[in-house]
Design an enzyme around this catalytic site. Sequence first.
Site, PDB file in Angstrom:
ATOM      1  N   ASP A  23      51.518  81.028 -25.387  1.00  0.00           N
ATOM      2  CA  ASP A  23      52.418  82.108 -25.800  1.00  0.00           C
ATOM      3  C   ASP A  23      53.852  81.591 -25.945  1.00  0.00           C
ATOM      4  O   ASP A  23      54.414  81.048 -24.990  1.00  0.00           O
ATOM      5  CB  ASP A  23      52.360  83.219 -24.739  1.00  0.00           C
ATOM      6  N   ASP A  24      54.411  81.770 -27.112  1.00  0.00           N
ATOM      7  CA  ASP A  24      55.827  81.438 -27.376  1.00  0.00           C
ATOM      8  C   ASP A  24      56.157  79.955 -27.189  1.00  0.00           C
ATOM      9  O   ASP A  24      57.297  79.608 -26.865  1.00  0.00           O
ATOM     10  CB  ASP A  24      56.765  82.273 -26.482  1.00  0.00           C
ATOM     11  N   CYS A  62      53.599  88.150 -31.039  1.00  0.00           N
ATOM     12  CA  CYS A  62      52.381  88.016 -30.246  1.00  0.00           C
ATOM     13  C   CYS A  62      51.170  88.810 -30.743  1.00  0.00           C
ATOM     14  O   CYS A  62      50.108  88.242 -30.993  1.00  0.00           O
ATOM     15  CB  CYS A  62      52.652  88.437 -28.805  1.00  0.00           C
ATOM     16  N   ARG A  66      47.636  87.372 -32.436  1.00  0.00           N
ATOM     17  CA  ARG A  66      46.320  87.485 -31.798  1.00  0.00           C
ATOM     18  C   ARG A  66      45.327  88.213 -32.701  1.00  0.00           C
ATOM     19  O   ARG A  66      44.158  87.828 -32.825  1.00  0.00           O
ATOM     20  CB  ARG A  66      46.462  88.197 -30.450  1.00  0.00           C
ATOM     21  N   LYS A 115      45.965  86.439 -22.046  1.00  0.00           N
ATOM     22  CA  LYS A 115      46.718  87.521 -22.707  1.00  0.00           C
ATOM     23  C   LYS A 115      45.943  88.043 -23.913  1.00  0.00           C
ATOM     24  O   LYS A 115      45.661  87.296 -24.848  1.00  0.00           O
ATOM     25  CB  LYS A 115      48.080  86.978 -23.144  1.00  0.00           C
ATOM     26  N   HIS A 117      46.475  91.564 -25.708  1.00  0.00           N
ATOM     27  CA  HIS A 117      47.608  92.085 -26.485  1.00  0.00           C
ATOM     28  C   HIS A 117      47.284  92.600 -27.882  1.00  0.00           C
ATOM     29  O   HIS A 117      48.100  92.505 -28.808  1.00  0.00           O
ATOM     30  CB  HIS A 117      48.730  91.043 -26.562  1.00  0.00           C
ATOM     31  N   SER A 140      51.962  91.254 -22.720  1.00  0.00           N
ATOM     32  CA  SER A 140      52.996  90.280 -22.346  1.00  0.00           C
ATOM     33  C   SER A 140      53.389  90.423 -20.881  1.00  0.00           C
ATOM     34  O   SER A 140      53.427  91.538 -20.343  1.00  0.00           O
ATOM     35  CB  SER A 140      54.243  90.457 -23.218  1.00  0.00           C
ATOM     36  N   HIS A 205      55.646  82.407 -21.975  1.00  0.00           N
ATOM     37  CA  HIS A 205      56.453  83.581 -22.337  1.00  0.00           C
ATOM     38  C   HIS A 205      57.302  83.974 -21.122  1.00  0.00           C
ATOM     39  O   HIS A 205      56.837  83.858 -19.988  1.00  0.00           O
ATOM     40  CB  HIS A 205      55.466  84.710 -22.705  1.00  0.00           C
ATOM     41  N   ASP A 257      51.010  80.966 -30.333  1.00  0.00           N
ATOM     42  CA  ASP A 257      50.933  82.229 -31.089  1.00  0.00           C
ATOM     43  C   ASP A 257      52.128  82.488 -31.990  1.00  0.00           C
ATOM     44  O   ASP A 257      52.028  83.230 -32.961  1.00  0.00           O
ATOM     45  CB  ASP A 257      50.745  83.414 -30.122  1.00  0.00           C
ATOM     46  N   ASN A 258      53.268  81.930 -31.638  1.00  0.00           N
ATOM     47  CA  ASN A 258      54.470  82.084 -32.475  1.00  0.00           C
ATOM     48  C   ASN A 258      55.499  81.061 -31.998  1.00  0.00           C
ATOM     49  O   ASN A 258      55.288  80.382 -30.985  1.00  0.00           O
ATOM     50  CB  ASN A 258      55.036  83.519 -32.427  1.00  0.00           C
ATOM     51  N   LYS A 278      60.689  82.436 -32.959  1.00  0.00           N
ATOM     52  CA  LYS A 278      59.877  83.647 -32.814  1.00  0.00           C
ATOM     53  C   LYS A 278      60.498  84.837 -33.549  1.00  0.00           C
ATOM     54  O   LYS A 278      61.698  85.073 -33.457  1.00  0.00           O
ATOM     55  CB  LYS A 278      59.770  83.974 -31.326  1.00  0.00           C
TER      56      LYS A 278
HETATM   57 MG    MG Z   1      54.133  85.116 -28.299  1.00  0.00          MG
END
Ligand code: MG
Length: 469
Positions: A23-24, A62, A66, A115, A117, A140, A205, A257-258, A278
Amino acid sequence: MVPLHAAEPAPAAKPNIVIIFIDDMGYGDIGPFGATAQKTPNLDRMALGGMKLTSFYAAPVCSVSRAQLLTGCYGPRISVPGVYGPGSKQGLNPAEHTIAERMKENGYATMCIGKWHVGDQPEFLPTRQGFDHYFGIPYSNDMQKRSAESGKPVVPLLRDDKVEELLDDEAQSLIVERYTNEALDFLRGAGDKPFFLYMAHTAVHTPIRPGAAFAGKSANGRFGDWVEEVDWSTGRIIDTLRELKLDSRTLVIFTSDNGPWLIKGTDGGSAGPLRGGKGSTWEGGVREPTIALWPGTIAPGSVCDAVAGTIDLLPTAVALAGGTLPDGPVIDGRDISPLLLGKTTQSPRGTHYYFRAYDLEAVRQGPWKLAVVPQNETMGRGVLPDASGTAPRLYNLDEEVGERTNVAAAHPEIVTKLAALAAKMEAEIGGKEPAARRPAGEVAKPTTLYPVGGKGRAGKESGKTPPEK
Ligand code: MG
C-alpha cells in the site's frame, strides 16, 4: 487408465499464484528500482531471480487499484471511482467476477490476507467475492473510528466475515508479522490443490507502524523501517515456497497499489525518477515497482518495459491455470503471460488509459503519453503551471520518464491519434454519460463493522466516495 500417446506432452500443472500488494509504496522505494536509503535484500534477490516489470500500472488510489486488480477492469467500468470509508453503502459489485472467483472455477484454493478496501458491508467482503478465507484489516489503517466499548480509535481485524479484534495504533505494529504468519500457515497447509494467495499488506500506508524488530533499524526513518519489514515478509514467503518445494510451481508477483503519498513528508515514499505521487496520473502516481518470480519459468535477471498492469493479472492467472474467460462481461486486461515467459516483448494491450475517478486524464501507447486535461501533482497538491491549460501535452517516456518536456508541437500526428483513442475510451466508460459502465454494488442500510461511539478519528481518505477531486 488410458496411457497418453507417446508424442503428447504431459499437461502442465496449474501453477500456484501469489500476489503481494503493498500500500502506497512508490516506484523508487525498493532496491531493484533504485532505493538506497532502505535495504531490501529479499526483493533484490527476487529481482535477480526473476523479472522486473518497469512499466506496470495500478491506479491513483487504494480502492480503485484493488478493484482493478480483482476484476481486470478500469475502475470507471465497474463504478469504483474513489476510496471507500468505513460503513460506505457502496462496494465492489458482487455481480462482478473477481480473480478469486475465476481461480476457484479453475480448481484453486483461494486466500485473501490484508487490506481489502472494496467495501466493508457483508455483501462486499472477500468471502462473498471468491475467497475461501480472509484475514485482515478491511480498509486503510488510518480509517480509525472510536470504539463504543473502549473509547479508543481503532480499526477492525477480520477473520473471514467476523471481527476478531479491534486494533489501536500500537497493535498495528504487529500487523506485518501477523499477516506473514497467516500466509505461511496457508502455504504449509495447501496440500496438493493449486492455490491463489492475495497478500495485500496494510504497510506502508500511514500511520507508519513498523514491528519492534524493524523499528529504528533502517537509514530512512520509520518509513524505511516498514519497507524493510515488508521486504522481510516477502523473503519469508519465497523461502517457505522453496522449503515446501513449491517454488518452481509458483508465480509470485510483488507490486504496489499506487504511488507514494508525497505530502506525508518522511512518512511518504519516493517515486524515484517519476513525476507526481499518489492521487495523480503522472507516472509517479500509478507506475509501480513490480517483480515477477517463477524459478525455472521466468528468466532470471530479466527486465520487461512493455505496458502492463494490475488489470492484466486476472486474465493472466486464468490463462496460466489453463482456463478461458467468457466473451462477456467486458474486461480491460489482457493475458501478459507471453511477456512473463519471454515469448514476446510486445504488450498485448499496447495502450494504457490513465483515469482519475471517472475522468480520463491521459493515454499511453509505446513511449508516447498524451495528457488531455491538467493533472494534479499528488493527493493534496494541485496543478503546476506547466500542466495547466486545455491543450493536450505529449511526453516521450523513453526519452524523459520524468514528464517535464511537452513535445506536442513537434508531433501533431501522434497527438491526433492518441487524442482519438482517449475520446473513444472516455465515451465508453469515462465522464458523466458513458456507454458501457456497469453499476457499483450498493446496500440500503450500511453500518460499521463494530459499534462506534463519540467522535471518531478519521483518516484523510475516509468517508469519501468518490474521494477528493
Ligand atoms: Mg494505497
